[in-house]
Write an enzyme that holds these catalytic residues in place. Structure first.
Site, PDB file in Angstrom:
ATOM      1  N   SER A   1       0.835  -1.191   0.000  1.00  0.00           N
ATOM      2  CA  SER A   1       0.000   0.000   0.000  1.00  0.00           C
ATOM      3  C   SER A   1       0.878   1.251   0.000  1.00  0.00           C
ATOM      4  O   SER A   1       1.671   1.437  -0.907  1.00  0.00           O
ATOM      5  CB  SER A   1      -0.962  -0.043   1.195  1.00  0.00           C
ATOM      6  OG  SER A   1      -2.040   0.848   1.034  1.00  0.00           O
TER       7      SER A   1
ATOM      8  N   ASP B   1      -5.969  -4.123  -2.036  1.00  0.00           N
ATOM      9  CA  ASP B   1      -4.899  -3.712  -1.119  1.00  0.00           C
ATOM     10  C   ASP B   1      -4.168  -4.921  -0.529  1.00  0.00           C
ATOM     11  O   ASP B   1      -4.783  -5.873  -0.061  1.00  0.00           O
ATOM     12  CB  ASP B   1      -5.511  -2.867   0.003  1.00  0.00           C
ATOM     13  CG  ASP B   1      -4.461  -2.092   0.774  1.00  0.00           C
ATOM     14  OD1 ASP B   1      -3.650  -2.721   1.473  1.00  0.00           O
ATOM     15  OD2 ASP B   1      -4.451  -0.850   0.687  1.00  0.00           O
TER      16      ASP B   1
END
Length: 357
Positions: free
Chosen positions: A42, A206
């Site tokens: 991320s 993610d």
């Protein structure tokens, strides 16, 4: 100091990832310290990509300067995506009792965003949808991080279909892979990437759901033993969350730390086997674990501020990261290559099974 080499493991955490920006900025000052590989998830993947692109572009000091320029540019653009300075200024001028303060949280930009994501999907935008990270990554002063030069880059994402971790490296660590790693499903559309193993287009979310960050790519024999983890999500938060927002924030932190804690538990187990001499003549690496963190700062913040990258917050995070890295280097720099500086046994005290003798 003698030359030493490390692997970096960069956690994700939205705007809080600016803490790692500060850490990396400080580490780049140390000419004796070589970064052999970077595992990022991320915001950690964004930082890792910017760092690698600069270091791989030029040798030596010029590469460090390019990496710093990339990181500054990255967070400058992130800071322009959202700015809640007016609300923060008003709250600092008008002290509020807890109940009223809780009411204002319901009307904060983060609360509005959370409420909207429960009603609208990123797929509702139709042809007007744009992932803003695409322009940020491709607009870096030195944008090429999909190469085999400089430190190895490992980017973690989550396969939507299988729920499994996927790590992209080398030429596969593309801007799409980094966007996939940072794809919060309520905010961004899943990023589709062709997977040579399955022979099909796979959708990714993610990477924090499955590896925040992934440590196992750093166990390879050709990489150094030292893994320096830059922690974004606080490992410990004293007190019981009681308000709905506090509960949601702590659930967020626990969830996004779960994969890291599982890997650290496995490393701790391997270390015990090494200490007991049970791995003699076996090709199992005994990594040295270090952490750079500021849990006091992270405890002062909440998970919602991860979604609101106000320039003031980003600068505060960067400065905190620089300070934390400076303290780490001063206290533990000489331990790199020699011993752990993170106490994994203490980390897992009280986390076993109750009632077994």
């Amino acid at each position: 100091m003698d030359e030493r080499s490390i692997n970096l493991a960069l956690q994700g955490g939205g705007a809080h990832g600016a803490f790692a920006w500060g850490v990396l900025d400080r580490l780049l000052d140390e000419k004796w310290l070589t970064i052999a590989s970077i595992s990022g998830t991320s915001a950690g993947a964004l930082n890792g990509a910017a760092l690698k692109a600069g270091l791989s572009r030029f040798p030596g000091i010029r590469g460090r300067m390019a990496a710093r320029e990339n990181l500054d540019d990255l967070w400058s653009h992130v800071g322009k995506m959202s700015d809640n300075r007016i609300i923060q200024w008003m709250r600092s001028l008008i002290p509020m009792p807890p109940d009223l303060g809780r009411l204002t949280e319901l009307f904060s930009p983060a609360a509005w965003m959370e409420g909207l994501t429960r009603i609208f999907s990123p797929y509702d935008y139709g042809p007007f949808y744009v992932n803003p990270l695409a322009m940020v990554l491709r607009g870096l002063p030195y944008p090429n991080f999909s190469n085999h030069t400089g430190p190895e880059l490992f980017v973690t994402a989550t396969n939507v279909r299988t729920g499994r971790i996927r790590v992209f490296t080398g030429l596969a660590a593309t801007p799409d892979a980094v966007m996939a790693s940072a794809c919060l499903p309520n905010l961004f559309r899943a990023v589709e990437i062709h997977d040579p193993d399955t022979g099909r287009m796979e959708a990714f979310w993610d990477g924090g759901y499955t590896g925040n960050p992934a440590l196992f790519p750093l166990y390879r024999g050709g990489l150094p033993r030292d893994i320096v983890i830059v922690n974004i999500n606080p490992l410990i938060r004293d007190g019981i969350p009681k308000t709905p927002i506090e509960i949601a924030d702590r659930v967020n932190e626990v969830s996004f730390n779960a994969s890291l804690m599982a890997e650290l538990r496995s490393i701790n187990f391997v270390k015990k086997l090494h200490d007991e001499g049970r791995l003699t003549n076996r090709p199992m690496k005994n990594p040295l674990i270090h952490m750079i963190l500021d849990d006091n700062l992270m405890n002062d913040l909440n998970a919602r501020s991860k979604l609101m990258p106000a320039p003031g917050l980003l600068q505060r995070m960067k400065e905190a990261g620089q300070t934390a890295a400076d303290s780490f280097l001063h206290e533990h720099g000489s331990s790199i290559g020699k011993k752990d500086t993170a106490d994994l046994q203490a980390l897992f005290e009280g986390s076993g099974v109750i009632g077994l003798e």
